[in-house]
Design an enzyme around this catalytic site. Sequence first.
Site, short mmCIF file in Angstrom:
data_model
loop_
_atom_site.label_atom_id
_atom_site.label_comp_id
_atom_site.label_asym_id
_atom_site.label_seq_id
_atom_site.Cartn_x
_atom_site.Cartn_y
_atom_site.Cartn_z
N TYR A 36 1.02 -1.44 0.16
CA TYR A 36 -0.01 -0.03 0.19
C TYR A 36 0.87 1.13 0.13
O TYR A 36 2.08 1.06 -0.07
CB TYR A 36 -0.94 0.15 1.22
CG TYR A 36 -2.10 -1.23 1.30
CD1 TYR A 36 -2.79 -1.16 0.13
CD2 TYR A 36 -1.87 -2.01 2.11
CE1 TYR A 36 -3.84 -2.18 -0.08
CE2 TYR A 36 -3.00 -3.28 1.96
CZ TYR A 36 -3.96 -3.23 0.95
OH TYR A 36 -4.86 -4.18 0.86
N CYS A 201 -6.16 -21.88 2.60
CA CYS A 201 -6.51 -22.13 1.28
C CYS A 201 -6.88 -20.71 0.57
O CYS A 201 -6.70 -20.69 -0.51
CB CYS A 201 -7.49 -22.84 1.06
SG CYS A 201 -9.09 -22.26 1.71
S1 SF4 Z 1 -10.72 -19.23 6.68
FE1 SF4 Z 1 -11.51 -20.96 5.54
S2 SF4 Z 1 -11.43 -20.12 3.58
FE2 SF4 Z 1 -10.39 -18.90 4.79
S3 SF4 Z 1 -8.05 -19.81 4.52
FE3 SF4 Z 1 -9.08 -20.81 6.25
S4 SF4 Z 1 -9.82 -22.74 5.65
FE4 SF4 Z 1 -9.66 -21.26 3.71
#
Ligand code: SF4
Length: 220
Positions: A36, A201
């Site tokens: 940023y 993920c």
């Molecule tokens: S909160 Fe859920 S969607 Fe987000 S990174 Fe973790 S496992 Fe993946």
Amino acid sequence: MTDQDIQEVIKAFGLAATRAKEVGYDAVQIHAAHGYLISQFLSSRTNKREDDWGGSLEKRAKILLKVYDEIRSIVGDDYPILVKINGSDDPHEGFNLEEASQVIGGLSSRGINAVEISGMNSSKTFRAREEGYFYENALQIKKDNPETTLILVGGVRTLDKMNQIIASGIDFVSICRPFIREPGLVIQFEKGKEKGDCISCNKCRESPQIVKCMVLLDES
Ligand code: SF4
Ligand SMILES: Cc1cc2nc3c(=O)[nH]c(=O)nc-3n(C[C@H](O)[C@H](O)[C@H](O)COP(=O)(O)O)c2cc1C
């Protein structure tokens, strides 16, 4: 940006902190990380200015120090000001660990209350299954600035890792995505859970409208 634009941004940070304090927030954090605006000033890769705001590290860091001074002059000595900053811009050239350590030293001597070490949230690090992927940077920064209160963010998921980080002298850890998946995670840790379920993920970050754990949503 003209010199006047920069002065306006500095003032705007001060006004934002004033509003935060007035409505009852306990602290403010200056965002100097993740590419940023302030992060762009810090990096010689993005900051090509030839005036007082670019060139040497001192000049690239000037906006951050001015923002800090502006906020401090308004909120007073007793109100906590934190900064989130890259320990380096890796995998990009530009702002490196040595420079980060020097800038943090400058902020510390001015009275910053805590520094959160992050990095470029490139897909590689952000999806990493490795815990605490900015740990080595934070360790070096702590070695260079032992008096600075340091917070480490990024991929921390287990109590074991948290304890290891704290035992090595880093003062705090912060976590983000595990709270999206399990808002009550701290209570779960207190009850004996040893690892958050978040698998890094990143699907929650990519969903444009809502911030929810998309893995849990898919399973339901
Ligand atoms: S909160 Fe859920 S969607 Fe987000 S990174 Fe973790 S496992 Fe993946
Ligand atoms: C949905 C989402 C929004 C985020 N927004 C911000 C943000 O506005 N400012 C910031 O500094 N970091 C933001 N982050 C990054 C987190 O603060 C944190 O640095 C990063 O997720 C790594 O920590 P973690 O592995 O515990 O999630 C965001 C992360 C997610 C998943």
